[in-house]
Design an enzyme around this catalytic site. Structure first.
Site, PDB file in Angstrom:
ATOM      1  N   ARG A  72     -19.415 -34.251  21.901  1.00 22.74           N
ATOM      2  CA  ARG A  72     -18.033 -33.775  22.003  1.00 22.74           C
ATOM      3  C   ARG A  72     -17.805 -32.897  23.236  1.00 22.74           C
ATOM      4  O   ARG A  72     -16.675 -32.648  23.604  1.00 22.74           O
ATOM      5  CB  ARG A  72     -17.675 -33.007  20.731  1.00 22.74           C
ATOM      6  CG  ARG A  72     -17.817 -33.908  19.505  1.00 22.74           C
ATOM      7  CD  ARG A  72     -17.073 -33.363  18.352  1.00 22.74           C
ATOM      8  NE  ARG A  72     -17.948 -32.725  17.398  1.00 22.74           N
ATOM      9  CZ  ARG A  72     -17.523 -32.205  16.268  1.00 22.74           C
ATOM     10  NH1 ARG A  72     -16.247 -32.203  15.974  1.00 22.74           N
ATOM     11  NH2 ARG A  72     -18.372 -31.645  15.437  1.00 22.74           N
ATOM     12  N   CYS A 125     -21.187 -19.902  14.797  1.00 24.69           N
ATOM     13  CA  CYS A 125     -22.003 -19.898  13.583  1.00 24.69           C
ATOM     14  C   CYS A 125     -22.158 -18.480  13.050  1.00 24.69           C
ATOM     15  O   CYS A 125     -22.518 -18.282  11.909  1.00 24.69           O
ATOM     16  CB  CYS A 125     -23.365 -20.491  13.854  1.00 24.69           C
ATOM     17  SG  CYS A 125     -24.208 -19.583  15.131  1.00 24.69           S
ATOM     18  N   GLU A 147     -17.983 -23.944   4.494  1.00 24.93           N
ATOM     19  CA  GLU A 147     -17.865 -23.355   5.837  1.00 24.93           C
ATOM     20  C   GLU A 147     -16.572 -23.893   6.451  1.00 24.93           C
ATOM     21  O   GLU A 147     -16.410 -25.104   6.576  1.00 24.93           O
ATOM     22  CB  GLU A 147     -19.074 -23.759   6.694  1.00 24.93           C
ATOM     23  CG  GLU A 147     -19.040 -23.141   8.070  1.00 24.93           C
ATOM     24  CD  GLU A 147     -20.228 -23.552   8.960  1.00 24.93           C
ATOM     25  OE1 GLU A 147     -20.751 -24.663   8.796  1.00 24.93           O
ATOM     26  OE2 GLU A 147     -20.614 -22.743   9.824  1.00 24.93           O
TER      27      GLU A 147
HETATM   28  P1  NAD Z   1     -22.970 -31.355  13.784  1.00 21.44           P
HETATM   29  O1  NAD Z   1     -24.054 -31.241  12.807  1.00 21.44           O
HETATM   30  O2  NAD Z   1     -21.795 -32.206  13.472  1.00 21.44           O
HETATM   31  O3  NAD Z   1     -23.555 -31.884  15.173  1.00 21.44           O
HETATM   32  C1  NAD Z   1     -24.730 -31.340  15.730  1.00 21.44           C
HETATM   33  C2  NAD Z   1     -25.545 -32.447  16.382  1.00 21.44           C
HETATM   34  O4  NAD Z   1     -25.984 -33.355  15.377  1.00 21.44           O
HETATM   35  C3  NAD Z   1     -24.747 -33.251  17.396  1.00 21.44           C
HETATM   36  O5  NAD Z   1     -25.549 -33.446  18.535  1.00 21.44           O
HETATM   37  C4  NAD Z   1     -24.437 -34.545  16.673  1.00 21.44           C
HETATM   38  O6  NAD Z   1     -24.421 -35.653  17.540  1.00 21.44           O
HETATM   39  C5  NAD Z   1     -25.558 -34.681  15.663  1.00 21.44           C
HETATM   40  N1  NAD Z   1     -25.099 -35.287  14.397  1.00 21.44           N
HETATM   41  C6  NAD Z   1     -23.924 -35.076  13.765  1.00 21.44           C
HETATM   42  N2  NAD Z   1     -23.866 -35.792  12.625  1.00 21.44           N
HETATM   43  C7  NAD Z   1     -25.022 -36.466  12.529  1.00 21.44           C
HETATM   44  C8  NAD Z   1     -25.565 -37.362  11.559  1.00 21.44           C
HETATM   45  N3  NAD Z   1     -24.880 -37.707  10.478  1.00 21.44           N
HETATM   46  N4  NAD Z   1     -26.784 -37.868  11.779  1.00 21.44           N
HETATM   47  C9  NAD Z   1     -27.486 -37.521  12.865  1.00 21.44           C
HETATM   48  N5  NAD Z   1     -27.012 -36.671  13.814  1.00 21.44           N
HETATM   49  C10 NAD Z   1     -25.813 -36.148  13.649  1.00 21.44           C
HETATM   50  O7  NAD Z   1     -22.502 -29.855  14.125  1.00 21.44           O
HETATM   51  P2  NAD Z   1     -21.295 -29.406  15.046  1.00 21.44           P
HETATM   52  O8  NAD Z   1     -20.019 -29.679  14.332  1.00 21.44           O
HETATM   53  O9  NAD Z   1     -21.480 -29.901  16.412  1.00 21.44           O
HETATM   54  O10 NAD Z   1     -21.554 -27.822  15.089  1.00 21.44           O
HETATM   55  C11 NAD Z   1     -21.017 -26.945  14.127  1.00 21.44           C
HETATM   56  C12 NAD Z   1     -22.039 -26.585  13.079  1.00 21.44           C
HETATM   57  O11 NAD Z   1     -23.187 -26.024  13.709  1.00 21.44           O
HETATM   58  C13 NAD Z   1     -21.573 -25.515  12.115  1.00 21.44           C
HETATM   59  O12 NAD Z   1     -22.014 -25.841  10.826  1.00 21.44           O
HETATM   60  C14 NAD Z   1     -22.251 -24.245  12.613  1.00 21.44           C
HETATM   61  O13 NAD Z   1     -22.438 -23.240  11.646  1.00 21.44           O
HETATM   62  C15 NAD Z   1     -23.545 -24.787  13.094  1.00 21.44           C
HETATM   63  N6  NAD Z   1     -24.160 -23.913  14.073  1.00 21.44           N
HETATM   64  C16 NAD Z   1     -25.240 -23.184  13.672  1.00 21.44           C
HETATM   65  C17 NAD Z   1     -25.834 -22.320  14.565  1.00 21.44           C
HETATM   66  C18 NAD Z   1     -27.007 -21.506  14.154  1.00 21.44           C
HETATM   67  O14 NAD Z   1     -27.729 -21.017  15.028  1.00 21.44           O
HETATM   68  N7  NAD Z   1     -27.259 -21.335  12.867  1.00 21.44           N
HETATM   69  C19 NAD Z   1     -25.347 -22.215  15.876  1.00 21.44           C
HETATM   70  C20 NAD Z   1     -24.258 -23.003  16.241  1.00 21.44           C
HETATM   71  C21 NAD Z   1     -23.677 -23.855  15.326  1.00 21.44           C
END
Ligand code: NAD
Length: 522
Positions: free
Chosen positions: A199, A303, A403
């Site tokens: 994204r 996050c 969340e």
């Molecule tokens: P996301 O899980 O949708 O995406 C993260 C990554 O995973 C991306 O690169 C995406 O391509 C991949 N992905 C997504 N769905 C997938 C699937 N079904 N199978 C395999 N890969 C997949 O997360 P997001 O929306 O990009 O980010 C927001 C989330 O990240 C929130 O839940 C937030 O709390 C969390 N976050 C956590 C931290 C932390 O350090 N704890 C930091 C930043 C964000």
């Protein structure tokens, strides 16, 4: 890169933004230090969240391209691990300088693709840069231990790189989170395959360009693209020894399970529901400023956003002041001067957040401040939601259990410190928490009894600097927190310890017969 016209905040006009839509350049991938146009037929469209103009198309890398990135990293590894740690340190010095020199350009890419304000995007870059700066101390960090275990015998420990490793990143910190991995993975001698969020990969592409300029040899950092298909490739590719993941629970729990089952090291930081407990003895102005900043900054898409307020006792009477402060925030395009928060990432995300607000209303909570339907004058087509405050929330409500990841603060009431601790500990997430109080005894009791991994005392977003680690807890980290990002655990994650025990005994001290009992060195 795909949007060279906007290199800093002054360059941005909506005409240029619209112009990009007319001539969108596809995001290339990066292999062997070269930007390459993908041969794919499958693209993910990336829209500016403030205008919904098309910014670029991100390829779903083909199987051949994914394989080529791994081959490139495998080929680069023997020579890279053989470079001296001093040589890697010099490259890291150059890299940090280049990131600093390109700070505005990186931030502009983040604002364009992710939507956060330019000032906030600069913070995104800086928090990542600090990790890279920390990795400049790699010669000191790589030092092993040595002990003379007997008079003529010693044991030494060495940190060795793992080989080819991978990082899978979320959308909300397009520079900081790639920079949680790039510096530590490479300075320790590994070759890294990075998959930025589909994204908003623009900042990662600039980081790749800067890595090449800093002197990283070809193949030490490769960038591939795509969504779940690319992730599955990373999970199943035997050459990839370790995976760093940051993102949602849905993706992260799957990645942790499948990656671990395939024998890889996996570190995975997941979702959150961060609480702020506000005590009647707190400095009211500081507490309210902190909560408003941490709940609504970055449109709540951090996050460590403080998305849940636990009002102890009479602090519930502070709600009108809280609402007034939240209402005063300026919601606008991220490049606009004075903007406090920008849009959320996508129309789907806006819809999901608005549905969660509606569900709160249906379940009997009160919408004290309603940001639904807000449109900044210049940006009628963006994914905007104004600051929203939901009060009279109960723990069973959907707006509390899920969340939200938007500019929405949910507020619950309790009567005592102990009740606030019980409420927060009953939540399944455990990323961050904050308490606002003037009492050292209250803060100490809270700190000792709370189960969240990162505690702020009068500090709203207690994300530790790189000399510590990002220490989420409970459902906010996979594998029970077996591995943390950056700091000493981050170094451990990217290195394999090897211990060498050696004996140098003078000829005349060598025994005449073999000893078959277990050696104990005692
Ligand atoms: P996301 O899980 O949708 O995406 C993260 C990554 O995973 C991306 O690169 C995406 O391509 C991949 N992905 C997504 N769905 C997938 C699937 N079904 N199978 C395999 N890969 C997949 O997360 P997001 O929306 O990009 O980010 C927001 C989330 O990240 C929130 O839940 C937030 O709390 C969390 N976050 C956590 C931290 C932390 O350090 N704890 C930091 C930043 C964000």
């Amino acid at each position: 890169t795909t949007h060279e016209k906007i290199q800093n905040v002054e360059d941005y006009t909506q005409e240029i933004d619209a112009d990009i839509e007319t001539f969108p350049l596809d995001t290339p991938y990066f292999v062997d230090n070269k930007f390459v146009k993908s041969e794919t037929t499958s693209y993910i469209e990336l829209h500016d969240p403030a205008t919904n103009n098309l910014v670029t198309r991100v390829p779903q890398s083909t199987d051949a391209e994914l394989k080529a990135a791994v081959e490139s990293a495998k080929k680069a590894f023997p020579a890279w691990r053989a470079t001296s740690v001093m040589a890697r340190q010099q490259i890291m010095f150059k890299f940090t300088q280049l990131v600093r020199d390109n700070w505005d350009r990186l931030a502009a890419s983040i604002t364009l693709e992710q939507g956060k304000t330019f000032a906030d995007a600069k913070g995104d870059v800086l928090r990542g840069l600090q990790v890279a700066e920390g990795a400049c101390a790699i010669p000191e960090q790589m030092k092993g231990e040595v002990l003379e275990v007997a008079k003529d015998m010693e044991t030494r420990s060495y940190r060795e790189p793992l080989g080819v490793v991978a990082a899978i990143c979320p959308f909300n910190f397009p520079a900081m989170i790639p920079l949680w991995s790039i510096p530590i993975a490479t300075a320790t001698g590994n070759c890294l395959i990075l998959k930025p969020s589909e994204r908003d990969p623009g900042a990662a592409m600039i980081l790749a360009e800067l890595a090449e300029k800093a002197g990283f040899p070809p193949g030490v950092l490769n960038v591939i693209h795509g969504a779940a298909k690319t992730v599955d490739f990373i999970l199943d590719e035997p050459a990839i020894k370790a995976i760093s993941f940051v993102g949602s629970n849905r993706a992260g729990e799957y990645i942790f399970t499948r990656g671990s089952a395939n024998g890889k090291r996996v570190q995975a930081n997941l979702g959150a529901k961060n609480h702020a407990a506000i005590l009647p003895d707190a400095n009211k102005q500081h507490a309210l400023n902190s909560i408003v900043g941490a709940a609504f900054g970055a449109a709540g898409q951090r996050c460590m956003a403080l998305s849940t307020l636990v009002m102890v006792g009479e602090t519930k009477d502070w709600l009108p002041d809280l609402a007034e402060s939240a209402k005063a925030l300026k919601v606008n395009g991220g490049f606009e001067a004075g903007a406090d928060l920008g849009p959320v990432i996508s129309p789907q995300s806006k819809e999901r957040i608005e549905k969660l607000i509606a569900s709160a209303e249906e379940e009997g909570a009160t919408i004290l401040l309603d940001g639904r339907g807000f449109k900044p004058e210049k940006y009628p087509n963006g994914n905007f939601i104004g600051p929203t405050i939901i009060t009279n929330v109960k723990p069973h409500m959907k707006c509390y259990t899920e969340e939200i990841f938007g500019p929405v603060l949910v507020c619950l009431n309790v009567d005592s410190l102990d009740e606030s601790i019980d409420l927060i500990n009953a939540n399944e997430y455990g990323n961050g928490v904050a308490i606002f109080t003037r009492s050292g005894a209250t803060a100490t009791a809270f700190q000792k009894n709370i189960e969240a991994g990162q505690v702020g005392i009068n500090v709203p977003i207690p994300v530790p600097l790189p000399m510590f680690s990002f220490t989420g807890n409970k459902k906010s980290i996979a594998g029970g927190g077996a591995s943390y990002f950056y700091g000493k655990p981050g170094l451990n994650f990217y290195t394999q310890l090897k211990t060498v025990t050696s004996l140098w005994r003078s000829e005349d001290a060598i025994s005449k017969s073999a000893d078959v009992a277990m050696p104990t060195h005692s």
